[in-house]
Design a protein around this motif. Structure first.
Motif, PDB file in Angstrom:
ATOM      1  N   UNK A  85      55.422  30.733  37.589  1.00  9.78           N
ATOM      2  CA  UNK A  85      55.774  32.030  38.073  1.00  9.78           C
ATOM      3  C   UNK A  85      54.674  32.804  37.794  1.00  9.78           C
ATOM      4  N   UNK A  86      53.582  32.542  38.721  1.00  9.91           N
ATOM      5  CA  UNK A  86      52.084  32.993  38.520  1.00  9.91           C
ATOM      6  C   UNK A  86      52.023  34.439  38.572  1.00  9.91           C
ATOM      7  N   UNK A  91      51.025  39.667  35.674  1.00  9.24           N
ATOM      8  CA  UNK A  91      51.454  40.778  35.159  1.00  9.24           C
ATOM      9  C   UNK A  91      51.603  41.155  33.506  1.00  9.24           C
ATOM     10  N   UNK A  92      51.958  39.913  32.911  1.00  7.84           N
ATOM     11  CA  UNK A  92      52.175  40.140  31.559  1.00  7.84           C
ATOM     12  C   UNK A  92      50.922  39.943  30.803  1.00  7.84           C
ATOM     13  N   UNK A  93      50.015  39.170  31.311  1.00 11.23           N
ATOM     14  CA  UNK A  93      48.764  39.272  30.590  1.00 11.23           C
ATOM     15  C   UNK A  93      47.448  39.773  31.292  1.00 11.23           C
ATOM     16  N   UNK A  97      45.652  37.265  39.962  1.00 10.44           N
ATOM     17  CA  UNK A  97      46.558  36.067  40.404  1.00 10.44           C
ATOM     18  C   UNK A  97      45.505  34.961  40.328  1.00 10.44           C
ATOM     19  N   UNK A  98      44.536  34.882  40.776  1.00 12.90           N
ATOM     20  CA  UNK A  98      43.433  33.981  40.708  1.00 12.90           C
ATOM     21  C   UNK A  98      43.393  33.338  39.192  1.00 12.90           C
ATOM     22  N   UNK A  99      42.866  34.208  38.374  1.00 16.39           N
ATOM     23  CA  UNK A  99      42.752  33.935  37.024  1.00 16.39           C
ATOM     24  C   UNK A  99      44.031  33.562  36.316  1.00 16.39           C
ATOM     25  N   UNK A 100      45.107  33.972  36.760  1.00 13.97           N
ATOM     26  CA  UNK A 100      46.467  33.582  36.073  1.00 13.97           C
ATOM     27  C   UNK A 100      46.675  32.113  36.487  1.00 13.97           C
ATOM     28  N   UNK A 101      46.605  31.662  37.685  1.00 12.02           N
ATOM     29  CA  UNK A 101      46.499  30.317  38.107  1.00 12.02           C
ATOM     30  C   UNK A 101      45.868  29.376  37.561  1.00 12.02           C
ATOM     31  N   UNK A 102      44.434  29.856  37.269  1.00  9.27           N
ATOM     32  CA  UNK A 102      43.348  29.070  36.647  1.00  9.27           C
ATOM     33  C   UNK A 102      43.922  28.773  35.150  1.00  9.27           C
ATOM     34  N   UNK A 103      44.236  29.811  34.609  1.00 10.49           N
ATOM     35  CA  UNK A 103      44.610  29.689  33.153  1.00 10.49           C
ATOM     36  C   UNK A 103      45.783  28.535  32.981  1.00 10.49           C
ATOM     37  N   UNK A 104      47.013  28.960  33.631  1.00 11.75           N
ATOM     38  CA  UNK A 104      48.204  28.141  33.777  1.00 11.75           C
ATOM     39  C   UNK A 104      47.703  26.661  34.253  1.00 11.75           C
ATOM     40  N   UNK A 105      46.748  26.375  35.036  1.00 11.40           N
ATOM     41  CA  UNK A 105      46.512  25.204  35.558  1.00 11.40           C
ATOM     42  C   UNK A 105      45.880  24.344  34.453  1.00 11.40           C
TER      43      UNK A 105
END
Length: 441
Positions: A85-86, A91-93, A97-105
């Motif tokens: 749930x990117x 939002x939480x961090x 969106x791009x940085x969130x996807x990179x961190x999760x990945x």
């Protein structure tokens, strides 16, 4: 030269991995990562595929996942997938969106690597990503370090097709008939990288048709310059920055010739994350103010009498603890105080060891930091001395005092300034029968 032969030569030249290594491939379903997966599979390397579904493009994300799964099954390649749930993570961090996807990945890739014992994680960055990264870093103000673009290998991350241009990738995909799906978000200039790719770099290519090759040559020169700078400052740092007992000491008189060059100071202190303006303040006046402190996000620099003292910010003073007679050791600020009992009455002169008369001890003993007003009787003397005076005479740095454990008897008397000096009252005497030995390492 054939694509696969060039890829093999690049892997060997950059020392990315060996034929015995197990590789985890990050595959999105796009042209670049699908080609990387096909080539490494065709060359016979031991690979597995990891696909992230970021739930950002509805049915398109599901079709990407289906393509990668079917490709893996067709070629009998082990396959891992996960859903994120990117948007919620962003939002939480408070991330894009791009940085969130990179961190999760990358977090998920690393978890897979460790869990399943892969040797490296392969991602499909290519030449154009390399050039785009330089422009993005230029806009961010990362300096010479950022002008090196993307490394072919960093830690466990490898980039086997970094040498390929977009045109070479498109041609290879057509030649080998590699299936792929286009991510339509790549054609929108909503994101920074896409804006660089779609709006900025094409203007440079209008100015010079050889722009990409010129940039690759520039990146190579930037990298050579950066590496040379690191070698020179690294050699200087090795001479000036002396590691002693968990801290780094820099003799002020040796640093003084470099104080007029803030750029050089910045490079010398770069591994410790000090800002240039902080180092300018240090150079201007701080070097002569004993007790002055300068902070970075990771370190504390303190001006002592003859040295600068550099500490990690995770430094913490000694916490109060108690030692019972049955205890074998205490953990103290990353080190260990061990305790044993014997009849060996021979004295030990090592600073990290104290041998005392067991019968003089009243348990539980206390370990704490020093306190103003502390007094003890140094070994071989009959009169007491303030612990603060003892530290001054021993030239113990101000901040270092907080790291010196003090061993206290049950009656409140100091037994041992740990690592420095035993109290004379607790020395081994002629009538000593049992010995308590403390070792601090």
């Amino acid at each position: 030269m054939e694509t696969m032969e060039r890829l093999t030569q690049y892997i060997l030249r950059e020392k990315l991995f060996t034929s015995q290594d197990r590789l985890l491939l990050g595959v999105s379903g796009g042209k670049d990562s699908m080609l990387m997966a096909f080539l490494l599979w065709k060359l016979g390397y031991s690979i597995a595929i990891a696909h992230c579904n970021f739930k950002l493009r509805g049915v398109e994300s599901e079709l990407d996942e289906q393509l990668v799964r079917e490709f893996s099954e067709t070629h009998h390649i082990p396959y891992y997938t996960t859903h994120f749930d990117t948007k919620l993570h962003a939002e939480e961090h408070k991330l894009s969106i791009q940085m969130s996807a990179r961190e999760l990945r990358y977090q998920w890739f690393e978890n897979l690597r460790q869990t399943h014992h892969f040797d490296a994680i392969a991602v499909a960055h290519h030449q154009q990503d390399h050039i785009e990264t330089v422009f993005i870093n230029l806009a961010r103000g990362t300096g010479l370090r950022g002008l090196r673009g993307i490394a072919s290998k960093r830690d466990q991350i490898i980039r086997p097709i970094l040498w390929m241009s977009s045109q070479e990738i498109a041609q290879a995909v057509a030649t080998y008939q590699v299936p792929y799906r286009d991510d339509q978000s790549n054609f929108s200039n909503k994101y920074v990288r896409n804006k660089v790719r779609l709006d900025i770099l094409p203007q440079f290519r209008v100015l010079n048709a050889n722009f990409d090759q010129i940039m690759l040559d520039n990146i190579e020169r930037f990298t050579d310059s950066y590496d040379l700078l690191q070698r020179l400052t690294g050699a200087m740092r090795e001479k000036l920055f002396i590691s002693i007992d968990g801290r780094i000491e820099i003799e002020k008189i040796l640093l003084e010739p470099y104080l007029n060059d803030t750029s050089l100071l910045f490079e010398l202190f770069r591994p410790y994350n000090f800002e240039k303006n902080v180092l300018a303040d240090l150079a201007e006046s701080g070097l002569h103010k004993t007790g002055s402190q300068f902070e970075s996000e990771s370190h504390l620099l303190m001006v002592d009498r003859t040295h600068l003292l550099l500490y990690s910010s995770n430094h913490t003073p000694v916490e109060t603890q108690y030692l019972e007679q049955g205890d074998a050791y205490l953990a103290i600020s990353g080190r260990t105080l061990s305790f044993s009992i014997s009849t060996d009455t021979t004295r030990d002169a090592a600073p990290h060891t104290a041998k005392v008369d067991l019968e003089a001890l009243i348990f539980p003993l206390m370990i704490r930091r020093w306190m103003p007003g502390d007094r003890f009787i140094p070994l071989g003397m009959n009169s007491s001395k303030k612990l603060s005076d003892f530290f001054i005479q021993r030239k113990v740095p101000l901040l270092e005092k907080e790291r010196v454990p003090v061993l206290i008897n049950g009656n409140g008397e100091i037994i041992w300034i740990v690592g420095y000096q035993l109290d004379n009252r607790y020395r081994i005497k002629e009538n000593t029968k049992k010995v308590a030995t403390f070792v601090y390492r």
